[in-house]
Scaffold this active site. Sequence first.
Site, mmCIF file in Angstrom:
data_model
loop_
_atom_site.group_PDB
_atom_site.id
_atom_site.type_symbol
_atom_site.label_atom_id
_atom_site.label_comp_id
_atom_site.label_asym_id
_atom_site.label_seq_id
_atom_site.Cartn_x
_atom_site.Cartn_y
_atom_site.Cartn_z
ATOM 1 C CG ASN A 162 -0.222 -0.081 2.521
ATOM 2 O OD1 ASN A 162 0.465 0.862 2.913
ATOM 3 N ND2 ASN A 162 -0.359 -1.205 3.225
ATOM 4 C CE LYS A 195 8.426 -10.172 -14.480
ATOM 5 N NZ LYS A 195 9.293 -9.254 -15.242
#
Length: 417
Positions: free
Chosen positions: A219, A301
């Site tokens: 965040n 990934k």
Amino acid sequence: MNAPLAPAELAGRRLVLALSGGVACYKAAELLRLLVKAGAEVTVMMSEAAQQFIGVATMQALSGRPVHVTAWDEATPNHMPHIALGREAEALLIAPASADLMARLAQGRADELLSLTALARPRERCALLLAPAMNREMWSHPATQRNVAQLRADGAEILGPDHGAQACGETGEGRMLEPPALLDAVIAHFRPKSLAGCELLITAGPTFEPIDPVRGLTNRSSGKMGFALARAAAEAGARVTLVAGPVHLPTPAGVLRVDVQTADDMLQAVLPRAQALGPQGVFIATAAVADWRPATLAPHKLKKNGKKVPPQLELSENEDILARVAALPAPPFCVGFAAESEHLEAHAREKLVRKKLPLVVGNLGPATFGHDDNSLLLVDAQGAAPLPADGSRADKRVLACALVAEIARRRAAWLQP
């Protein structure tokens, strides 16, 4: 909208800045500038040796006041600057403080202006702050360490020294603290010690929940409010441990920092420390902890590989750190933070009741993340009150000091039988 100006945290404070001899005198000019900018009224005195490293004209221009260089100053009433200056000041800051000067102070000698003023000042209302500056061998010498111990025993505050490169070309301890660090130390000296002896644990910043080795859920929390609170609490006399998520902020002076990444990392760092606090301690949960984490961590990934359909993420709920601490058999005084986007008071009160907290501090996250200013809403069982009282925005350092004072007051009442 422009953010409020940084506070003049030394407004009205009367200081004497004294320079003894040493290359670190060059830092005294910047220190003087910062002290004056913070609102202090600063009078400068310089030893004969100090004048070999920096000019009187420089210090006079920066202070806007005459610089005192001799005990025989005829411009001072009664020709006694060592008496007059000590009576007018709230603190005598000697920066740099050489090994020779500290030896004379430890012995109570008074054969020149700086040592005369230190000896003659009213000790109950004019503090002595010393910023040592010398070669590493001089600092570590047993004689210097004995002198430092004696000065501390006599009530002096020793600021530093730092570790680093020295003018002689060597590296080690003995370097004078940098001017911003000395400014912070002077500000801390004048703070009310409303949390003296208190153990305080605080969380700050976001958490980062990895999806794969590259990406993650996080965040926009900058950690600035939590770091400001950690600094304010330390200045108020508390022993502060700061558990910080991934942020790039310097550790406040006197604060023990523990760096973590994920919500579970933060939980593991907080719980044993919170248990050790007991009811005498304080826990402030300013961190914006992720509510959810990926149920599994991809080993590599995640690639698009030309696919139009994004990977589906299964989420698991993170444990509520604040609720766990508040539910301890003997919890500390717990302060929660509620960063909301709407209905601030309602959401903050819901958190207060659900987690059984004495205080929740609400703020609008989108309006504060990354900013140096903020406005807060203090919510408790009796009602809600804005901070500042007029509902305006204020510098986070100002808010932190006000909030720490409020927490200290509430903690004292909470501890009453």
